[in-house]
Design a protein around this motif. Structure first.
Motif, PDB file in Angstrom:
ATOM      1  N   TYR A 226       2.922  71.347  -5.955  1.00  7.43           N
ATOM      2  CA  TYR A 226       3.349  70.308  -5.015  1.00  7.43           C
ATOM      3  C   TYR A 226       4.140  70.947  -3.875  1.00  7.43           C
ATOM      4  CZ  TYR A 226       1.850  66.884  -8.472  1.00  7.43           C
ATOM      5  OH  TYR A 226       1.089  66.134  -9.348  1.00  7.43           O
ATOM      6  N   VAL A 227       3.982  70.392  -2.695  1.00  4.71           N
ATOM      7  CA  VAL A 227       4.619  70.966  -1.512  1.00  4.71           C
ATOM      8  C   VAL A 227       6.131  70.861  -1.600  1.00  4.71           C
ATOM      9  CG1 VAL A 227       4.831  70.820   1.002  1.00  4.71           C
ATOM     10  CG2 VAL A 227       2.601  70.443  -0.095  1.00  4.71           C
ATOM     11  N   THR A 228       6.633  69.731  -2.071  1.00  2.00           N
ATOM     12  CA  THR A 228       8.079  69.520  -2.181  1.00  2.00           C
ATOM     13  C   THR A 228       8.419  68.971  -3.550  1.00  2.00           C
ATOM     14  OG1 THR A 228       8.014  67.226  -1.385  1.00  2.00           O
ATOM     15  CG2 THR A 228       8.202  68.978   0.293  1.00  2.00           C
ATOM     16  N   ALA A 229       9.674  69.090  -3.911  1.00  3.03           N
ATOM     17  CA  ALA A 229      10.141  68.529  -5.174  1.00  3.03           C
ATOM     18  C   ALA A 229       9.990  67.015  -5.172  1.00  3.03           C
ATOM     19  CB  ALA A 229      11.596  68.918  -5.417  1.00  3.03           C
ATOM     20  N   GLY A 230      10.271  66.379  -4.029  1.00  2.00           N
ATOM     21  CA  GLY A 230      10.152  64.930  -3.935  1.00  2.00           C
ATOM     22  C   GLY A 230       8.745  64.454  -4.224  1.00  2.00           C
ATOM     23  N   GLU A 231       7.744  65.220  -3.769  1.00  5.24           N
ATOM     24  CA  GLU A 231       6.352  64.828  -4.001  1.00  5.24           C
ATOM     25  C   GLU A 231       6.022  64.878  -5.490  1.00  5.24           C
ATOM     26  OE1 GLU A 231       1.818  66.027  -2.521  1.00  5.24           O
ATOM     27  OE2 GLU A 231       3.542  67.262  -1.948  1.00  5.24           O
ATOM     28  N   TYR A 232       6.497  65.922  -6.172  1.00  2.93           N
ATOM     29  CA  TYR A 232       6.226  66.050  -7.609  1.00  2.93           C
ATOM     30  C   TYR A 232       6.910  64.938  -8.403  1.00  2.93           C
ATOM     31  CZ  TYR A 232       6.694  67.575 -12.433  1.00  2.93           C
ATOM     32  OH  TYR A 232       6.690  67.614 -13.813  1.00  2.93           O
ATOM     33  N   TRP A 233       8.207  64.740  -8.138  1.00  2.92           N
ATOM     34  CA  TRP A 233       8.937  63.744  -8.907  1.00  2.92           C
ATOM     35  C   TRP A 233       8.457  62.334  -8.604  1.00  2.92           C
ATOM     36  CZ3 TRP A 233      11.236  65.168 -13.058  1.00  2.92           C
ATOM     37  CH2 TRP A 233      11.768  66.466 -13.172  1.00  2.92           C
ATOM     38  N   SER A 234       8.000  62.095  -7.391  1.00  2.00           N
ATOM     39  CA  SER A 234       7.429  60.795  -7.052  1.00  2.00           C
ATOM     40  C   SER A 234       6.195  60.524  -7.906  1.00  2.00           C
ATOM     41  CB  SER A 234       7.070  60.748  -5.565  1.00  2.00           C
ATOM     42  OG  SER A 234       6.428  59.524  -5.242  1.00  2.00           O
ATOM     43  N   ALA A 235       5.332  61.538  -8.047  1.00  2.00           N
ATOM     44  CA  ALA A 235       4.116  61.380  -8.856  1.00  2.00           C
ATOM     45  C   ALA A 235       4.460  61.179 -10.324  1.00  2.00           C
ATOM     46  CB  ALA A 235       3.212  62.596  -8.679  1.00  2.00           C
ATOM     47  N   LEU A 236       5.423  61.958 -10.831  1.00  2.00           N
ATOM     48  CA  LEU A 236       5.784  61.841 -12.240  1.00  2.00           C
ATOM     49  C   LEU A 236       6.435  60.502 -12.538  1.00  2.00           C
ATOM     50  CD1 LEU A 236       6.106  62.904 -15.075  1.00  2.00           C
ATOM     51  CD2 LEU A 236       8.148  64.146 -14.351  1.00  2.00           C
ATOM     52  N   PHE A 237       7.378  60.082 -11.706  1.00  2.00           N
ATOM     53  CA  PHE A 237       8.036  58.798 -11.936  1.00  2.00           C
ATOM     54  C   PHE A 237       7.027  57.649 -11.867  1.00  2.00           C
ATOM     55  CE2 PHE A 237      12.356  60.537 -10.329  1.00  2.00           C
ATOM     56  CZ  PHE A 237      12.661  60.977 -11.607  1.00  2.00           C
ATOM     57  N   HIS A 238       6.073  57.745 -10.950  1.00  2.00           N
ATOM     58  CA  HIS A 238       5.041  56.708 -10.824  1.00  2.00           C
ATOM     59  C   HIS A 238       4.302  56.542 -12.153  1.00  2.00           C
ATOM     60  CE1 HIS A 238       1.983  54.422  -8.380  1.00  2.00           C
ATOM     61  NE2 HIS A 238       1.243  54.749  -9.429  1.00  2.00           N
ATOM     62  N   GLU A 239       3.896  57.651 -12.745  1.00  2.00           N
ATOM     63  CA  GLU A 239       3.141  57.573 -13.997  1.00  2.00           C
ATOM     64  C   GLU A 239       4.028  57.152 -15.170  1.00  2.00           C
ATOM     65  OE1 GLU A 239       0.031  57.579 -13.809  1.00  2.00           O
ATOM     66  OE2 GLU A 239      -0.032  58.319 -11.741  1.00  2.00           O
ATOM     67  N   LEU A 240       5.291  57.542 -15.150  1.00  2.00           N
ATOM     68  CA  LEU A 240       6.195  57.098 -16.216  1.00  2.00           C
ATOM     69  C   LEU A 240       6.391  55.588 -16.191  1.00  2.00           C
ATOM     70  CD1 LEU A 240       8.978  59.860 -16.297  1.00  2.00           C
ATOM     71  CD2 LEU A 240       7.090  59.513 -17.914  1.00  2.00           C
ATOM     72  N   ILE A 241       6.428  55.015 -14.976  1.00  2.00           N
ATOM     73  CA  ILE A 241       6.532  53.555 -14.883  1.00  2.00           C
ATOM     74  C   ILE A 241       5.270  52.910 -15.436  1.00  2.00           C
ATOM     75  CG2 ILE A 241       6.781  51.590 -13.333  1.00  2.00           C
ATOM     76  CD1 ILE A 241       9.335  53.158 -13.692  1.00  2.00           C
ATOM     77  N   HIS A 242       4.097  53.537 -15.170  1.00  2.00           N
ATOM     78  CA  HIS A 242       2.855  53.052 -15.786  1.00  2.00           C
ATOM     79  C   HIS A 242       3.016  53.004 -17.305  1.00  2.00           C
ATOM     80  CE1 HIS A 242      -0.341  52.235 -12.965  1.00  2.00           C
ATOM     81  NE2 HIS A 242      -0.188  53.379 -12.328  1.00  2.00           N
ATOM     82  N   SER A 243       3.580  54.062 -17.872  1.00  2.00           N
ATOM     83  CA  SER A 243       3.693  54.143 -19.330  1.00  2.00           C
ATOM     84  C   SER A 243       4.616  53.065 -19.896  1.00  2.00           C
ATOM     85  CB  SER A 243       4.194  55.533 -19.737  1.00  2.00           C
ATOM     86  OG  SER A 243       5.583  55.684 -19.485  1.00  2.00           O
ATOM     87  N   CYS A 244       5.556  52.598 -19.089  1.00  2.00           N
ATOM     88  CA  CYS A 244       6.474  51.557 -19.569  1.00  2.00           C
ATOM     89  C   CYS A 244       5.757  50.248 -19.849  1.00  2.00           C
ATOM     90  CB  CYS A 244       7.594  51.326 -18.547  1.00  2.00           C
ATOM     91  SG  CYS A 244       8.750  52.700 -18.385  1.00  2.00           S
ATOM     92  N   GLY A 245       4.644  50.013 -19.181  1.00  2.00           N
ATOM     93  CA  GLY A 245       3.913  48.771 -19.378  1.00  2.00           C
ATOM     94  C   GLY A 245       2.991  48.782 -20.570  1.00  2.00           C
ATOM     95  N   ALA A 246       2.934  49.916 -21.300  1.00  2.00           N
ATOM     96  CA  ALA A 246       2.041  50.025 -22.454  1.00  2.00           C
ATOM     97  C   ALA A 246       2.444  49.045 -23.547  1.00  2.00           C
ATOM     98  CB  ALA A 246       2.062  51.459 -22.993  1.00  2.00           C
ATOM     99  N   ALA A 247       1.500  48.758 -24.436  1.00  2.00           N
ATOM    100  CA  ALA A 247       1.716  47.766 -25.491  1.00  2.00           C
ATOM    101  C   ALA A 247       2.856  48.148 -26.418  1.00  2.00           C
ATOM    102  CB  ALA A 247       0.427  47.576 -26.287  1.00  2.00           C
ATOM    103  N   ASN A 248       3.089  49.450 -26.611  1.00  2.00           N
ATOM    104  CA  ASN A 248       4.158  49.877 -27.514  1.00  2.00           C
ATOM    105  C   ASN A 248       5.514  49.936 -26.833  1.00  2.00           C
ATOM    106  OD1 ASN A 248       3.330  52.094 -25.929  1.00  2.00           O
ATOM    107  ND2 ASN A 248       4.180  53.549 -27.396  1.00  2.00           N
ATOM    108  N   ARG A 249       5.572  49.521 -25.550  1.00  2.00           N
ATOM    109  CA  ARG A 249       6.858  49.495 -24.846  1.00  2.00           C
ATOM    110  C   ARG A 249       7.111  48.070 -24.327  1.00  2.00           C
ATOM    111  NH1 ARG A 249       4.622  54.619 -23.543  1.00  2.00           N
ATOM    112  NH2 ARG A 249       5.783  56.253 -24.649  1.00  2.00           N
ATOM    113  N   LEU A 250       6.904  47.822 -23.047  1.00  2.00           N
ATOM    114  CA  LEU A 250       7.207  46.494 -22.502  1.00  2.00           C
ATOM    115  C   LEU A 250       6.002  45.554 -22.538  1.00  2.00           C
ATOM    116  CD1 LEU A 250       9.430  47.511 -19.437  1.00  2.00           C
ATOM    117  CD2 LEU A 250      10.165  46.689 -21.685  1.00  2.00           C
ATOM    118  N   ASP A 251       4.830  46.112 -22.778  1.00  2.00           N
ATOM    119  CA  ASP A 251       3.605  45.305 -22.941  1.00  2.00           C
ATOM    120  C   ASP A 251       3.383  44.349 -21.773  1.00  2.00           C
ATOM    121  OD1 ASP A 251       1.267  44.422 -24.090  1.00  2.00           O
ATOM    122  OD2 ASP A 251       2.240  43.006 -25.451  1.00  2.00           O
ATOM    123  N   PHE A 252       3.338  44.890 -20.569  1.00  2.00           N
ATOM    124  CA  PHE A 252       3.126  44.053 -19.397  1.00  2.00           C
ATOM    125  C   PHE A 252       1.760  43.364 -19.418  1.00  2.00           C
ATOM    126  CE2 PHE A 252       6.184  46.840 -16.736  1.00  2.00           C
ATOM    127  CZ  PHE A 252       7.255  46.054 -17.124  1.00  2.00           C
TER     128      PHE A 252
END
Length: 384
Positions: A226-252
């Motif tokens: 990744y070009v910058t740290a912000g770009e990497y962490w933005s991508a990782l945080f985005h996917e972690l929020i996806h994981s929060c909606g899984a059935a074994n967590r918040l089950d969105f």
């Protein structure tokens, strides 16, 4: 200013819309869309790191109201995170300045009914003996939600109001890159029951990170790609929020499969992740590099989607805050004597050198957005 492309059908129709009062959201959504027209991204706003709270109850505002008040705070140039109603200002021995314009806050209340249903009130059906209905059916508790609203003013719009705490507190923020990356690493490390994070160069595009609910795995390119740290962490945080909606967590999704591009709920999931990722980036003191590089196109795209379906922002804001709280291990807050001090785990930035609240000019530079015109706030005004 009118917002002709705001599709009120999505607010005023649909399940329960006539009873629940979704129409109350029209005014704050119009103002958020106007802010986007001025180059302000509601979920990429430094004011979101402030403990925006009611001056009397000390309860912090959450979800959609958090974004609405943070946007109003930035555009109006308020320096205080505290809001209160006209009545509350009077209770504190002060008043609201003449000509000040209020900001609408929408809240929901859940009501319960149960045990009141009777056989006599039930519609008769041929061949059905109502006397044989189970007792638990008669005592079944039914819940329904109603929306209410009230109008609030920032502390800076008041006079002679003493709220008992510093109305212009200091917010701690990381001020160097290493501090920010350490803060981001701490956020991920503190996410209990987080998915497995894998890095692979087989992923062609840096922006093509993904989350697999079946395997509970987040996949990304290696950080050094990744070009910058912000770009990497933005991508990782985005996917972690996806994981929060899984059935074994918040089950969105409530059992529905993970949305894919073109699906009805795809925009809702993506906006939830955009909002959640930006909240985590702000907490760590990192920039959303993708938004910075493509701010105009990014805002146009989301503004169009929200204008077509205003409920999109309402639902995404609520989900994003819940997901961020899960990542950070935050339980719902109760009223506190000092939300700035006591909610440090919610909003504070781990830094030995507290920084004062940024100026309006500094916030504008930080957003790298087009010049922000001081515009009208929300109707109505006081005496003006």
């Amino acid at each position: 200013m009118e917002t002709p492309d705001l599709n009120l059908a999505h607010l005023l129709t649909g399940p329960g819309a006539d009873r629940t009062g979704y129409r109350f959201y029209e005014e704050p959504i119009r103002n958020l869309l106007e802010a986007m027209d001025q180059g302000v991204c509601p979920w990429n706003n430094p004011c979101l790191t402030w403990p925006i709270a009611n001056a009397k109850t000390r309860l912090t505002y959450r979800g959609f109201n958090q974004f609405s008040l943070a946007t109003a705070t930035m555009i109006a140039g308020h320096r205080s995170p505290y809001w209160l109603t006209l009545i509350q200002a009077n209770e504190f021995g002060g008043s609201v300045r003449k000509g000040s314009r209020s900001t609408m806050i929408v809240f929901r209340k859940v009501f319960e009914t149960g045990g009141q249903e009777t056989n006599e009130g039930a519609k008769a059906q041929p061949g059905f003996d109502h006397s044989q209905r189970r007792d638990e059916d008669l005592a079944k508790v039914r819940k329904f939600t109603r929306l209410f609203y009230f109008r609030a003013f920032n502390f800076d719009q008041t006079e002679n109001v003493a709220i008992g705490v510093d109305p212009h507190p200091t917010v701690q923020r990381p001020n160097v890159q290493n501090d920010s990356e350490n803060a981001a690493q701490t956020i991920v490390a503190g996410f209990k029951d987080r998915p497995r994070i894998e890095h692979s160069q087989s992923i062609v595009d840096r922006a093509a990170g993904s989350y697999s609910e079946a395997q509970d795995v987040v996949s990304l390119r290696p950080p050094e790609d990744y070009v910058t740290a912000g770009e990497y962490w933005s991508a990782l945080f985005h996917e972690l929020i996806h994981s929060c909606g899984a059935a074994n967590r918040l089950d969105f999704r409530k059992g529905a499969p993970q949305a894919r591009f073109g699906d009805k709920d795809y925009a809702l999931e993506e906006l939830t992740c955009e909002i959640g990722a930006n909240l985590l980036l702000s907490r760590a003191g990192l920039e959303n590099e993708v938004l910075r590089a493509n701010s105009a196109a990014y805002l146009r795209s989301w503004r169009k989607k929200i204008g077509e379906n205003p409920r999109l922002l309402i639902g995404a804001a609520d989900r994003a805050v819940r997901a961020v709280n899960l990542v950070l291990g935050i339980a719902p807050m109760a009223a506190t004597a000092d939300p700035v001090k006591d909610s440090a785990s919610h909003f504070g930035m781990a830094s030995p050198n507290p920084m004062p609240l940024p100026s309006v000019e500094a916030m504008a530079r930080e957003l790298a957005a087009s010049p922000i015109a001081v515009r009208r706030s929300l109707e109505p005004s006081i005496g003006g």
